[in-house]
Motif scaffolding. Structure first.
Motif, PDB file in Angstrom:
ATOM      1  N   GLU A 138       0.826  -1.216   0.000  1.00 17.55           N
ATOM      2  CA  GLU A 138       0.000   0.000   0.000  1.00 17.55           C
ATOM      3  C   GLU A 138       0.855   1.259   0.000  1.00 17.55           C
ATOM      4  N   ASP A 139       1.984   1.247   0.706  1.00 18.06           N
ATOM      5  CA  ASP A 139       2.850   2.431   0.757  1.00 18.06           C
ATOM      6  C   ASP A 139       3.379   2.809  -0.620  1.00 18.06           C
ATOM      7  N   LEU A 140       3.514   1.826  -1.497  1.00 21.32           N
ATOM      8  CA  LEU A 140       4.048   2.088  -2.837  1.00 21.32           C
ATOM      9  C   LEU A 140       3.181   3.080  -3.603  1.00 21.32           C
ATOM     10  N   LEU A 141       1.872   3.079  -3.315  1.00 20.68           N
ATOM     11  CA  LEU A 141       0.938   3.920  -4.057  1.00 20.68           C
ATOM     12  C   LEU A 141       1.217   5.408  -3.852  1.00 20.68           C
ATOM     13  N   ASP A 142       1.949   5.762  -2.808  1.00 22.82           N
ATOM     14  CA  ASP A 142       2.321   7.157  -2.591  1.00 22.82           C
ATOM     15  C   ASP A 142       3.434   7.611  -3.534  1.00 22.82           C
ATOM     16  N   PHE A 143       4.057   6.657  -4.246  1.00 26.62           N
ATOM     17  CA  PHE A 143       5.219   6.996  -5.054  1.00 26.62           C
ATOM     18  C   PHE A 143       5.103   6.571  -6.521  1.00 26.62           C
ATOM     19  N   PHE A 144       4.513   5.405  -6.789  1.00 27.04           N
ATOM     20  CA  PHE A 144       4.437   4.895  -8.156  1.00 27.04           C
ATOM     21  C   PHE A 144       3.070   4.275  -8.431  1.00 27.04           C
ATOM     22  N   LYS A 145       2.706   4.254  -9.719  1.00 27.31           N
ATOM     23  CA  LYS A 145       1.479   3.597 -10.146  1.00 27.31           C
ATOM     24  C   LYS A 145       1.808   2.183 -10.627  1.00 27.31           C
ATOM     25  N   PRO A 146       1.375   1.156  -9.891  1.00 29.15           N
ATOM     26  CA  PRO A 146       1.632  -0.230 -10.322  1.00 29.15           C
ATOM     27  C   PRO A 146       1.004  -0.507 -11.683  1.00 29.15           C
ATOM     28  N   GLY A 147       1.762  -1.216 -12.524  1.00 28.51           N
ATOM     29  CA  GLY A 147       1.280  -1.539 -13.857  1.00 28.51           C
ATOM     30  C   GLY A 147       1.514  -0.443 -14.868  1.00 28.51           C
ATOM     31  N   VAL A 148       1.848   0.755 -14.391  1.00 26.54           N
ATOM     32  CA  VAL A 148       2.086   1.899 -15.284  1.00 26.54           C
ATOM     33  C   VAL A 148       3.534   2.368 -15.190  1.00 26.54           C
ATOM     34  N   GLU A 149       4.066   2.431 -13.959  1.00 25.17           N
ATOM     35  CA  GLU A 149       5.429   2.922 -13.745  1.00 25.17           C
ATOM     36  C   GLU A 149       6.354   1.871 -13.137  1.00 25.17           C
ATOM     37  N   VAL A 150       5.786   0.895 -12.464  1.00 29.96           N
ATOM     38  CA  VAL A 150       6.512  -0.269 -11.932  1.00 29.96           C
ATOM     39  C   VAL A 150       5.568  -1.465 -12.026  1.00 29.96           C
ATOM     40  N   ILE A 151       6.106  -2.661 -11.822  1.00 28.31           N
ATOM     41  CA  ILE A 151       5.287  -3.875 -11.824  1.00 28.31           C
ATOM     42  C   ILE A 151       5.329  -4.489 -10.421  1.00 28.31           C
ATOM     43  N   THR A 152       4.168  -4.914  -9.934  1.00 26.94           N
ATOM     44  CA  THR A 152       4.093  -5.499  -8.595  1.00 26.94           C
ATOM     45  C   THR A 152       3.674  -6.967  -8.670  1.00 26.94           C
ATOM     46  N   PHE A 153       3.924  -7.682  -7.568  1.00 31.40           N
ATOM     47  CA  PHE A 153       3.557  -9.093  -7.449  1.00 31.40           C
ATOM     48  C   PHE A 153       3.260  -9.398  -6.000  1.00 31.40           C
ATOM     49  N   SER A 154       2.507 -10.465  -5.753  1.00 32.61           N
ATOM     50  CA  SER A 154       2.135 -10.848  -4.388  1.00 32.61           C
ATOM     51  C   SER A 154       2.511 -12.276  -4.051  1.00 32.61           C
ATOM     52  N   SER A 155       2.976 -13.045  -5.027  1.00 33.43           N
ATOM     53  CA  SER A 155       3.334 -14.443  -4.794  1.00 33.43           C
ATOM     54  C   SER A 155       4.515 -14.815  -5.679  1.00 33.43           C
ATOM     55  N   PRO A 156       5.238 -15.885  -5.341  1.00 29.89           N
ATOM     56  CA  PRO A 156       6.347 -16.332  -6.197  1.00 29.89           C
ATOM     57  C   PRO A 156       5.894 -16.643  -7.616  1.00 29.89           C
ATOM     58  N   GLN A 157       4.733 -17.258  -7.764  1.00 28.09           N
ATOM     59  CA  GLN A 157       4.250 -17.609  -9.096  1.00 28.09           C
ATOM     60  C   GLN A 157       3.938 -16.356  -9.908  1.00 28.09           C
ATOM     61  N   GLU A 158       3.335 -15.360  -9.259  1.00 31.12           N
ATOM     62  CA  GLU A 158       3.030 -14.112  -9.973  1.00 31.12           C
ATOM     63  C   GLU A 158       4.314 -13.407 -10.389  1.00 31.12           C
ATOM     64  N   LEU A 159       5.325 -13.418  -9.526  1.00 30.60           N
ATOM     65  CA  LEU A 159       6.615 -12.834  -9.885  1.00 30.60           C
ATOM     66  C   LEU A 159       7.193 -13.532 -11.105  1.00 30.60           C
ATOM     67  N   ALA A 160       7.180 -14.860 -11.106  1.00 31.80           N
ATOM     68  CA  ALA A 160       7.727 -15.620 -12.227  1.00 31.80           C
ATOM     69  C   ALA A 160       6.960 -15.328 -13.518  1.00 31.80           C
ATOM     70  N   ASP A 161       5.637 -15.280 -13.437  1.00 41.26           N
ATOM     71  CA  ASP A 161       4.823 -15.000 -14.625  1.00 41.26           C
ATOM     72  C   ASP A 161       5.109 -13.609 -15.176  1.00 41.26           C
ATOM     73  N   GLN A 162       5.230 -12.622 -14.280  1.00 42.87           N
ATOM     74  CA  GLN A 162       5.501 -11.254 -14.729  1.00 42.87           C
ATOM     75  C   GLN A 162       6.879 -11.159 -15.378  1.00 42.87           C
ATOM     76  N   CYS A 163       7.866 -11.825 -14.786  1.00 40.81           N
ATOM     77  CA  CYS A 163       9.218 -11.797 -15.358  1.00 40.81           C
ATOM     78  C   CYS A 163       9.240 -12.423 -16.752  1.00 40.81           C
ATOM     79  N   ARG A 164       8.581 -13.549 -16.900  1.00 41.03           N
ATOM     80  CA  ARG A 164       8.548 -14.200 -18.214  1.00 41.03           C
ATOM     81  C   ARG A 164       7.904 -13.290 -19.268  1.00 41.03           C
ATOM     82  N   TYR A 165       6.808 -12.654 -18.875  1.00 42.02           N
ATOM     83  CA  TYR A 165       6.105 -11.797 -19.830  1.00 42.02           C
ATOM     84  C   TYR A 165       6.987 -10.636 -20.279  1.00 42.02           C
TER      85      TYR A 165
END
Length: 314
Positions: free
Chosen positions: A253-280
């Motif tokens: 939640e603190d990240l929202l004060d600085f960057f827009k997820p999906g627009v300026e940085v990419i976020t993840f909540s699980s190891p699988q989501e991190l892996a999927d985002q990296c592959r993409y």
């Protein structure tokens, strides 16, 4: 603070001389009987000249006695004992200011340390309700263009980079990337983790080499040592976008004060989501570079060291 015209003395107490074997034996001969009698090691450590706590306290008191500062700002993982801070006041310090820059799960709790200071700041807001009146939220995130900036002519390599110490949480997330071009830099024994040993490149990387590493990477991963839902951000969240490289970071939640997820940085909540985002984003450099450029623009609208110094001094 120096840039604002103040006379500043910097003191780094994070590195001490390692105790010799003989000193370790002497220490055990004192602490073991004490613990058998119900005492604690922390009672005797400050009196052993080779102990880190002794060296840290001595360095602080020597610096204060030499410079007689009006303001003492303590921003580190070091917790000074009340009697040491009281001694600093007797030596002429008019204002004691603390800045807790560790995570909410750190042993040195901000709530118990804050009463020792005139003003106290913390990088996270996961605090006991009765302490909110005396602890102010102040993230360390600032734009550091002296050390982190895009390098002209650098060719991006198709690799995922992580820089940081080994923790169980980080091992769990990075283990999901073992089939990707992963590079790990940091202390703590990464090379001893069988599934990640092949990705380990070295313990420490600083300064120009670190900026070069971020510039060359296709993706840089940021993983908190603590549970991200508790809040608090590391300086890496600003450093990586400042180099023009795409940051993959914990959803927080603190990240929202600085960057827009999906627009300026990419976020993840699980190891699988991190892996999927990296592959993409490894497979789609156009989308990756567009978000990285947006992150770079946003980083340059962030607070500078001068901005935070003004906030502290006010």
């Amino acid at each position: 603070m120096a840039g604002l015209g103040h006379d500043v003395r910097r003191l780094d107490v994070s590195f001490q001389d390692r105790p010799t074997h003989c000193q370790k034996v002497m220490e055990r001969s004192l602490t073991v009987p004490l613990r058998l009698l119900g005492g604690r090691k922390s009672w005797i450590k400050p009196h052993l000249p080779w102990a880190a706590v002794y060296q840290q306290e001595r360095a602080l008191l020597d610096a204060v006695q030499e410079t007689r500062p009006d303001v003492l700002l303590v921003m580190s993982y070091v917790r000074y004992r009340p009697q040491v801070l009281a001694r600093c006041r007797k030596l002429g310090v008019k204002r004691l200011v603390g800045w807790f820059i560790e995570g909410p799960e750190h042993d040195f709790r901000a709530e118990s340390e804050a009463p020792l200071y005139d003003r106290y700041f913390c990088i996270h807001r996961h605090l006991a309700p009765d302490s909110l009146a005396r602890i102010s939220w102040l993230p360390t995130l600032l734009l550091d263009t002296r050390h982190f900036f895009p390098l002209p002519g650098v060719v991006k390599r198709n690799k995922v980079v992580f820089v940081g110490g080994k923790t169980a949480r980080r091992v769990r997330f990075l283990s999901a990337l073992i089939d990707l071009p992963l590079e790990i830099w940091g202390p703590g024994g990464w090379g001893d983790v069988p599934e990640l040993a092949g990705a380990f490149r070295g313990e420490f990387i600083w300064g120009e080499r670190l900026n070069q590493l971020y510039n060359e990477a296709a993706l840089v991963v940021n993983l908190s040592t603590w549970e991200p839902s508790l809040g608090g951000l590391t300086q890496r969240v600003m450093d990586v976008p400042a180099t023009g490289t795409l940051l993959m970071t914990d959803a927080c939640e603190d990240l929202l004060d600085f960057f827009k997820p999906g627009v300026e940085v990419i976020t993840f909540s699980s190891p699988q989501e991190l892996a999927d985002q990296c592959r993409y984003f490894l497979a789609h450099p156009g989308a990756r570079d567009a978000i990285a450029r947006a992150g770079l623009r946003r980083a340059h609208r962030g607070a500078t060291g001068l901005d935070i110094a003004r906030q502290l001094l006010s």
